[in-house]
Design a protein around this motif. Sequence first.
Motif, PDB file in Angstrom:
ATOM      1  N   GLY A 126       8.479   1.830  23.072  1.00 22.56           N
ATOM      2  CA  GLY A 126       8.889   3.167  22.692  1.00 22.56           C
ATOM      3  C   GLY A 126       7.545   4.072  22.226  1.00 22.56           C
ATOM      4  O   GLY A 126       6.525   3.439  22.189  1.00 22.56           O
ATOM      5  N   ALA A 127       7.737   5.353  21.728  1.00 30.34           N
ATOM      6  CA  ALA A 127       6.569   6.060  21.484  1.00 30.34           C
ATOM      7  C   ALA A 127       6.193   5.472  20.206  1.00 30.34           C
ATOM      8  O   ALA A 127       6.681   4.919  19.250  1.00 30.34           O
ATOM      9  N   ASN A 128       4.695   5.339  20.083  1.00 30.45           N
ATOM     10  CA  ASN A 128       4.144   4.911  18.917  1.00 30.45           C
ATOM     11  C   ASN A 128       4.556   5.731  17.656  1.00 30.45           C
ATOM     12  O   ASN A 128       4.235   7.066  17.652  1.00 30.45           O
ATOM     13  N   GLN A 129       5.217   5.187  16.717  1.00 30.92           N
ATOM     14  CA  GLN A 129       5.706   5.831  15.354  1.00 30.92           C
ATOM     15  C   GLN A 129       4.412   6.276  14.308  1.00 30.92           C
ATOM     16  O   GLN A 129       4.279   6.997  13.647  1.00 30.92           O
ATOM     17  N   TYR A 130       3.362   5.398  14.545  1.00 26.26           N
ATOM     18  CA  TYR A 130       2.119   5.352  13.543  1.00 26.26           C
ATOM     19  C   TYR A 130       0.948   6.184  14.049  1.00 26.26           C
ATOM     20  O   TYR A 130       1.091   6.695  15.273  1.00 26.26           O
ATOM     21  N   TYR A 131       0.073   6.535  13.125  1.00 26.98           N
ATOM     22  CA  TYR A 131      -1.094   7.249  13.318  1.00 26.98           C
ATOM     23  C   TYR A 131      -2.283   6.360  13.412  1.00 26.98           C
ATOM     24  O   TYR A 131      -2.778   5.806  12.431  1.00 26.98           O
ATOM     25  N   ILE A 145      -3.378   7.622   8.673  1.00 32.03           N
ATOM     26  CA  ILE A 145      -4.484   7.098   9.481  1.00 32.03           C
ATOM     27  C   ILE A 145      -4.809   5.822   9.096  1.00 32.03           C
ATOM     28  O   ILE A 145      -5.300   4.649   9.583  1.00 32.03           O
ATOM     29  N   LYS A 146      -4.740   5.852   7.628  1.00 31.89           N
ATOM     30  CA  LYS A 146      -5.290   4.549   6.832  1.00 31.89           C
ATOM     31  C   LYS A 146      -4.298   3.421   6.987  1.00 31.89           C
ATOM     32  O   LYS A 146      -4.335   2.339   6.304  1.00 31.89           O
ATOM     33  N   TYR A 147      -2.874   3.770   7.345  1.00 29.94           N
ATOM     34  CA  TYR A 147      -1.808   2.655   7.274  1.00 29.94           C
ATOM     35  C   TYR A 147      -1.368   2.494   8.663  1.00 29.94           C
ATOM     36  O   TYR A 147      -0.007   3.314   9.102  1.00 29.94           O
ATOM     37  N   PRO A 148      -2.139   1.693   9.348  1.00 26.75           N
ATOM     38  CA  PRO A 148      -1.519   1.443  10.879  1.00 26.75           C
ATOM     39  C   PRO A 148      -0.073   1.057  11.080  1.00 26.75           C
ATOM     40  O   PRO A 148       0.480   1.137  12.025  1.00 26.75           O
ATOM     41  N   SER A 149       0.217   0.460   9.833  1.00 29.04           N
ATOM     42  CA  SER A 149       1.708  -0.023   9.964  1.00 29.04           C
ATOM     43  C   SER A 149       2.601   0.687   8.790  1.00 29.04           C
ATOM     44  O   SER A 149       3.764   0.108   8.551  1.00 29.04           O
ATOM     45  N   GLY A 150       2.285   1.847   8.382  1.00 27.54           N
ATOM     46  CA  GLY A 150       3.027   2.363   7.499  1.00 27.54           C
ATOM     47  C   GLY A 150       2.542   2.208   6.020  1.00 27.54           C
ATOM     48  O   GLY A 150       1.933   1.211   5.900  1.00 27.54           O
ATOM     49  N   ARG A 151       3.290   2.606   5.120  1.00 27.84           N
ATOM     50  CA  ARG A 151       3.051   2.220   3.515  1.00 27.84           C
ATOM     51  C   ARG A 151       4.686   1.796   2.990  1.00 27.84           C
ATOM     52  O   ARG A 151       5.254   2.542   2.943  1.00 27.84           O
ATOM     53  N   ASP A 206      12.821  -3.946  -8.297  1.00 32.05           N
ATOM     54  CA  ASP A 206      12.976  -5.470  -8.148  1.00 32.05           C
ATOM     55  C   ASP A 206      12.059  -5.953  -7.091  1.00 32.05           C
ATOM     56  O   ASP A 206      12.204  -7.099  -6.764  1.00 32.05           O
ATOM     57  N   GLN A 207      11.052  -5.085  -6.578  1.00 33.27           N
ATOM     58  CA  GLN A 207      10.073  -5.573  -5.486  1.00 33.27           C
ATOM     59  C   GLN A 207      10.699  -5.739  -4.237  1.00 33.27           C
ATOM     60  O   GLN A 207      10.074  -6.771  -3.575  1.00 33.27           O
ATOM     61  N   GLN A 208      11.765  -5.236  -3.857  1.00 34.13           N
ATOM     62  CA  GLN A 208      12.433  -5.327  -2.462  1.00 34.13           C
ATOM     63  C   GLN A 208      11.844  -4.491  -1.627  1.00 34.13           C
ATOM     64  O   GLN A 208      11.454  -3.282  -1.986  1.00 34.13           O
ATOM     65  N   GLU A 209      11.408  -4.735  -0.289  1.00 35.46           N
ATOM     66  CA  GLU A 209      10.773  -3.847   0.541  1.00 35.46           C
ATOM     67  C   GLU A 209      11.930  -2.866   1.096  1.00 35.46           C
ATOM     68  O   GLU A 209      12.531  -3.181   1.872  1.00 35.46           O
ATOM     69  N   LEU A 210      12.016  -1.774   0.414  1.00 42.52           N
ATOM     70  CA  LEU A 210      13.202  -0.960   0.503  1.00 42.52           C
ATOM     71  C   LEU A 210      12.897   0.043   1.860  1.00 42.52           C
ATOM     72  O   LEU A 210      13.727   0.303   2.727  1.00 42.52           O
ATOM     73  N   PHE A 211      11.465   0.749   1.745  1.00 42.94           N
ATOM     74  CA  PHE A 211      11.234   1.753   2.753  1.00 42.94           C
ATOM     75  C   PHE A 211       9.770   1.347   3.233  1.00 42.94           C
ATOM     76  O   PHE A 211       8.978   1.040   2.683  1.00 42.94           O
ATOM     77  N   VAL A 212       9.362   1.974   4.579  1.00 45.32           N
ATOM     78  CA  VAL A 212       8.122   2.099   5.033  1.00 45.32           C
ATOM     79  C   VAL A 212       7.819   3.646   4.976  1.00 45.32           C
ATOM     80  O   VAL A 212       8.626   4.289   5.794  1.00 45.32           O
ATOM     81  N   LEU A 213       6.841   4.134   4.209  1.00 41.88           N
ATOM     82  CA  LEU A 213       6.556   5.799   4.436  1.00 41.88           C
ATOM     83  C   LEU A 213       5.564   5.767   5.692  1.00 41.88           C
ATOM     84  O   LEU A 213       4.661   5.257   5.667  1.00 41.88           O
ATOM     85  N   ASN A 214       5.918   6.653   6.521  1.00 43.84           N
ATOM     86  CA  ASN A 214       5.052   6.867   7.598  1.00 43.84           C
ATOM     87  C   ASN A 214       5.083   8.619   7.753  1.00 43.84           C
ATOM     88  O   ASN A 214       5.808   9.075   8.659  1.00 43.84           O
ATOM     89  N   GLY A 215       3.832   9.183   6.845  1.00 45.68           N
ATOM     90  CA  GLY A 215       3.926  10.500   7.018  1.00 45.68           C
ATOM     91  C   GLY A 215       5.271  11.118   6.636  1.00 45.68           C
ATOM     92  O   GLY A 215       5.683  11.019   5.403  1.00 45.68           O
TER      93      GLY A 215
END
Length: 290
Positions: free
Chosen positions: A6-11, A198-204, A210-219
């Motif tokens: 797929g198209a790259n989602q990250y920067y 661009i500092k987060y090649p896999s998003g943030r 409760d420290q669960q990985e809920l979302f990835v922020l990508n712009g």
Amino acid sequence: MKFSLGANQYYWPAKQTQEFYQQAANSNADIIYLGETVCSKRRELRLKDWLELAKQLASSNKQIVLSTMALLEAPSEVSLLKKYCDNGDFIIEANDVGAIEYCRQNKVEFVCGQAINAYNSPTLKRLIAMGMQRWVTPVELGRDWIKNILSEMDELNLRDKFEVETQAYGHLPLAYSARCFTARSENRSKNDCELCCIKYPSGRIANSQDQQELFVLNGIQTMSGFCYNLINDVSGMQDVVDIIRISPQAEDTFAILDDFIAQHKSPTYKKLANNHSNGYWHKIAGMQTI
């Protein structure tokens, strides 16, 4: 069964992006999507660069698709969209209804991207009439829902008019906003973002309390916190899906692609990582795993 990147989602920096697609040219992918789909401020590669890259990759006997933005906010973005659609050489993945309408008006065949809310057979029938050649299923649709839609398309004698593609690996794009969440996470406004994504090649990663990985922020894009992984569901996809999509990752994309291809040829059970899920495919909560 075909396999796509797929198209790259990250920067990513231009050099990293160029190196990635040099590897893609020699990979086992049948289809490669190119282009910026998230934010028009990301200009490490511009349209002329994407077109040049597309021509280079086309020589590797792969289908090349140019992907358009999912959220258009300015006249300049509409103008760029038209240039994508008028490229004359490559099919378009339309991620916005405006892109679909422009393709219809100009008789340009297109792929209906996963950002389009296409959830039923009347919608697909209309899209086929407008020039759709492939339907990339919305991320939350499971196997049973897709299969039911395709049964209805069979009854309409339209099933052979389009291909079906489903994302089987990668963080899922869930929503787009006029606001930039990556910039906000650094206490910046969108207009003063300094292209910090661009500092987060896999998003943030955004954790819950409760420290669960809920979302990835990508712009401006919000993605699933867990990585979607249908490696154990490949055999069950064969009667409903024509193309399996792997979303580009900062690391190991081509090893993941090869794992899916091997799974298609000889299925074996794979233990999923704790932060992987396959819930949507099985019609349960997206973060859950079967």
